[in-house]
Scaffold this motif. Structure first.
Motif, PDB file in Angstrom:
ATOM      1  N   THR A 150       0.835  -1.198   0.000  1.00 43.18           N
ATOM      2  CA  THR A 150       0.000   0.000   0.000  1.00 43.18           C
ATOM      3  C   THR A 150       0.875   1.255   0.000  1.00 43.18           C
ATOM      4  N   PRO A 151       0.642   2.179  -0.921  1.00 39.01           N
ATOM      5  CA  PRO A 151       1.459   3.397  -0.976  1.00 39.01           C
ATOM      6  C   PRO A 151       1.152   4.332   0.189  1.00 39.01           C
ATOM      7  N   ASP A 152       2.074   5.234   0.457  1.00 44.19           N
ATOM      8  CA  ASP A 152       1.868   6.215   1.522  1.00 44.19           C
ATOM      9  C   ASP A 152       0.739   7.177   1.180  1.00 44.19           C
ATOM     10  N   ASN A 153       0.700   7.627  -0.073  1.00 43.07           N
ATOM     11  CA  ASN A 153      -0.233   8.693  -0.455  1.00 43.07           C
ATOM     12  C   ASN A 153      -1.137   8.215  -1.587  1.00 43.07           C
ATOM     13  N   SER A 154      -2.408   8.024  -1.271  1.00 45.49           N
ATOM     14  CA  SER A 154      -3.341   7.526  -2.287  1.00 45.49           C
ATOM     15  C   SER A 154      -4.755   7.982  -1.959  1.00 45.49           C
ATOM     16  N   LEU A 155      -5.232   8.971  -2.689  1.00 46.94           N
ATOM     17  CA  LEU A 155      -6.607   9.441  -2.557  1.00 46.94           C
ATOM     18  C   LEU A 155      -7.457   8.843  -3.669  1.00 46.94           C
ATOM     19  N   THR A 156      -8.705   8.549  -3.354  1.00 43.02           N
ATOM     20  CA  THR A 156      -9.658   8.034  -4.336  1.00 43.02           C
ATOM     21  C   THR A 156     -10.973   8.773  -4.177  1.00 43.02           C
ATOM     22  N   ILE A 157     -11.478   9.341  -5.267  1.00 42.18           N
ATOM     23  CA  ILE A 157     -12.763  10.021  -5.216  1.00 42.18           C
ATOM     24  C   ILE A 157     -13.862   9.003  -5.511  1.00 42.18           C
ATOM     25  N   GLN A 190      -0.542   7.092   4.957  1.00 44.90           N
ATOM     26  CA  GLN A 190      -0.279   8.333   5.665  1.00 44.90           C
ATOM     27  C   GLN A 190      -1.479   9.278   5.604  1.00 44.90           C
ATOM     28  N   THR A 191      -1.627  10.098   6.625  1.00 41.69           N
ATOM     29  CA  THR A 191      -2.633  11.163   6.610  1.00 41.69           C
ATOM     30  C   THR A 191      -2.347  12.111   5.457  1.00 41.69           C
ATOM     31  N   GLN A 192      -3.389  12.491   4.727  1.00 43.72           N
ATOM     32  CA  GLN A 192      -3.234  13.399   3.598  1.00 43.72           C
ATOM     33  C   GLN A 192      -3.600  14.815   4.036  1.00 43.72           C
ATOM     34  N   PRO A 193      -2.588  15.695   4.161  1.00 45.91           N
ATOM     35  CA  PRO A 193      -2.850  17.031   4.697  1.00 45.91           C
ATOM     36  C   PRO A 193      -3.541  17.929   3.674  1.00 45.91           C
ATOM     37  N   ASN A 194      -4.459  18.745   4.190  1.00 47.71           N
ATOM     38  CA  ASN A 194      -5.146  19.749   3.367  1.00 47.71           C
ATOM     39  C   ASN A 194      -5.783  19.127   2.111  1.00 47.71           C
ATOM     40  N   THR A 195      -6.576  18.111   2.330  1.00 50.01           N
ATOM     41  CA  THR A 195      -7.244  17.443   1.223  1.00 50.01           C
ATOM     42  C   THR A 195      -8.398  18.300   0.706  1.00 50.01           C
ATOM     43  N   ASP A 212     -13.486  21.470   0.816  1.00 46.15           N
ATOM     44  CA  ASP A 212     -12.361  21.412   1.751  1.00 46.15           C
ATOM     45  C   ASP A 212     -12.601  20.287   2.751  1.00 46.15           C
ATOM     46  N   LEU A 213     -11.752  19.256   2.692  1.00 44.79           N
ATOM     47  CA  LEU A 213     -11.910  18.088   3.560  1.00 44.79           C
ATOM     48  C   LEU A 213     -10.879  18.049   4.683  1.00 44.79           C
ATOM     49  N   GLY A 214      -9.985  19.017   4.733  1.00 50.46           N
ATOM     50  CA  GLY A 214      -9.000  19.076   5.807  1.00 50.46           C
ATOM     51  C   GLY A 214      -7.992  17.947   5.733  1.00 50.46           C
ATOM     52  N   ASP A 215      -7.446  17.551   6.883  1.00 48.59           N
ATOM     53  CA  ASP A 215      -6.484  16.452   6.947  1.00 48.59           C
ATOM     54  C   ASP A 215      -7.251  15.136   6.992  1.00 48.59           C
ATOM     55  N   LEU A 216      -7.002  14.271   6.019  1.00 47.52           N
ATOM     56  CA  LEU A 216      -7.749  13.027   5.893  1.00 47.52           C
ATOM     57  C   LEU A 216      -6.889  11.862   6.356  1.00 47.52           C
ATOM     58  N   ALA A 217      -7.318  11.200   7.439  1.00 42.56           N
ATOM     59  CA  ALA A 217      -6.532  10.122   8.044  1.00 42.56           C
ATOM     60  C   ALA A 217      -6.530   8.885   7.153  1.00 42.56           C
ATOM     61  N   SER A 218      -5.532   8.041   7.360  1.00 40.93           N
ATOM     62  CA  SER A 218      -5.422   6.788   6.606  1.00 40.93           C
ATOM     63  C   SER A 218      -6.654   5.924   6.841  1.00 40.93           C
ATOM     64  N   GLU A 241     -15.829  19.051 -13.829  1.00 37.39           N
ATOM     65  CA  GLU A 241     -14.715  18.143 -13.565  1.00 37.39           C
ATOM     66  C   GLU A 241     -14.269  18.321 -12.118  1.00 37.39           C
ATOM     67  N   MET A 242     -14.259  17.215 -11.362  1.00 34.67           N
ATOM     68  CA  MET A 242     -13.923  17.232  -9.941  1.00 34.67           C
ATOM     69  C   MET A 242     -12.644  16.438  -9.730  1.00 34.67           C
ATOM     70  N   THR A 243     -11.660  17.051  -9.053  1.00 38.13           N
ATOM     71  CA  THR A 243     -10.361  16.412  -8.859  1.00 38.13           C
ATOM     72  C   THR A 243      -9.937  16.531  -7.398  1.00 38.13           C
ATOM     73  N   ALA A 244      -9.631  15.377  -6.786  1.00 40.91           N
ATOM     74  CA  ALA A 244      -9.159  15.342  -5.404  1.00 40.91           C
ATOM     75  C   ALA A 244      -7.647  15.496  -5.360  1.00 40.91           C
ATOM     76  N   ASP A 245      -7.164  16.247  -4.353  1.00 34.98           N
ATOM     77  CA  ASP A 245      -5.724  16.464  -4.204  1.00 34.98           C
ATOM     78  C   ASP A 245      -5.425  16.822  -2.759  1.00 34.98           C
ATOM     79  N   SER A 246      -4.141  16.812  -2.425  1.00 36.60           N
ATOM     80  CA  SER A 246      -3.687  17.211  -1.094  1.00 36.60           C
ATOM     81  C   SER A 246      -2.293  17.797  -1.220  1.00 36.60           C
ATOM     82  N   ASP A 247      -1.671  18.101  -0.088  1.00 35.62           N
ATOM     83  CA  ASP A 247      -0.311  18.632  -0.118  1.00 35.62           C
ATOM     84  C   ASP A 247       0.721  17.556  -0.448  1.00 35.62           C
ATOM     85  N   SER A 248       0.326  16.295  -0.441  1.00 37.15           N
ATOM     86  CA  SER A 248       1.230  15.192  -0.779  1.00 37.15           C
ATOM     87  C   SER A 248       1.138  14.866  -2.269  1.00 37.15           C
TER      88      SER A 248
END
Length: 268
Positions: A150-157, A190-195, A212-218, A241-248
């Motif tokens: 499992t990678p450290d940084n992985s967001l899924t919408i 890892q927690t994704q900061p400023n998601t 704005d979803l804030g810091d999103l925990a693993s 078009e909707m795109t999820a992102d964070s500081d990672s």
């Protein structure tokens, strides 16, 4: 359907079930008592993950499915997981698809990469996967099935939970503002900061908003609304078009976005 498997090893084949071919060759669709009710299983050998940390299940698919046998709202394709060598299995994981069955094929996807975060399998030595096609139509093919670290940084919408226009076609005199809504899962370690989820509206008039979803925990999911509405003002077709992102830096951006269309007409 003319879609192509885009997995890396597609040249040497894939596994799948074609309910449509069976229906055509063997079914009697003119008789409602003979409505197709398919159930097909593909069961893996025992997989040893005793030396693995938190893992994710990854595979490619071409998925055209309609109604589930248990409920029309349930996806036809699903996976069950056993940790005792196949003696018992847990609850189903329903497998979604970006394919939308339309005659003009405008919303058909080819091969899709799917990834599911399964941290509870870490250290298990008797894992068995059971892939099931459980429904009426059409087909499901899979290829290149792996357990990956499992990678450290992985967001899924979430492709099934987002704010769309109330209807596809709306007369200009009746059009309401569009509220952006998004649900995002953190499938990394890892927690994704400023998601956030950025929403861009294009068409005869344009706009943007942010969820704005804030810091999103693993291994967590968050749902919220955008900071402002979008009011279409001109007649024509719009794309959101909707795109999820964070500081990672994300491991894979292919599952970070979703889009929808709607149209404002000049008459009822």
């Amino acid at each position: 359907f003319g879609s192509q498997m885009t997995s890396y090893s597609r040249c040497n084949g894939a596994a799948g079930y074609d309910a449509t071919r069976w229906n055509i060759n063997n079914g009697d669709l003119s008789n409602p008592n003979n409505y197709p009710n398919h159930h097909c299983e593909l069961v893996s050998p025992v997989i040893d993950l005793s030396d693995a940390g938190p893992v994710s299940l990854q595979f490619w698919q071409v998925n055209f499915s309609l109604n589930g046998n248990d409920s029309p709202a349930d996806p036809v394709s699903r996976i069950f997981i056993s940790t005792d060598g196949g003696m018992t299995f847990g609850d189903p994981i329903y497998i979604e698809t970006n394919n939308i069955l339309t005659a003009d094929q405008t919303n058909w996807a080819n091969g899709e990469l799917r990834r599911y975060f399964l941290p509870d399998l870490a250290g298990e030595s008797q894992v068995v996967l059971r892939f099931e096609f459980h429904g009426d139509f059409y087909s499901w093919y899979i290829d290149d099935v792996y357990f990956i670290e499992t990678p450290d940084n992985s967001l899924t919408i979430n492709e099934d939970v987002y704010g769309a226009a109330p209807s596809y076609l709306t007369p200009q005199s009746l059009v309401d503002p569009v509220l952006g809504i998004a649900e995002v899962s953190n499938t990394g370690l890892q927690t994704q900061p400023n998601t956030i989820v950025n929403i861009e509206y294009s068409g005869p008039s344009t706009g943007s908003s942010v969820v704005d979803l804030g810091d999103l925990a693993s291994d967590s999911t968050s749902f919220d609304c955008a900071d402002q509405l979008f009011q279409p003002t001109a007649v024509g077709r719009y794309l959101a078009e909707m795109t999820a992102d964070s500081d990672s830096t994300d491991f894979d951006y292919s599952d970070n976005s979703v889009s929808f269309q709607f149209e404002v007409t000049d008459s009822v």
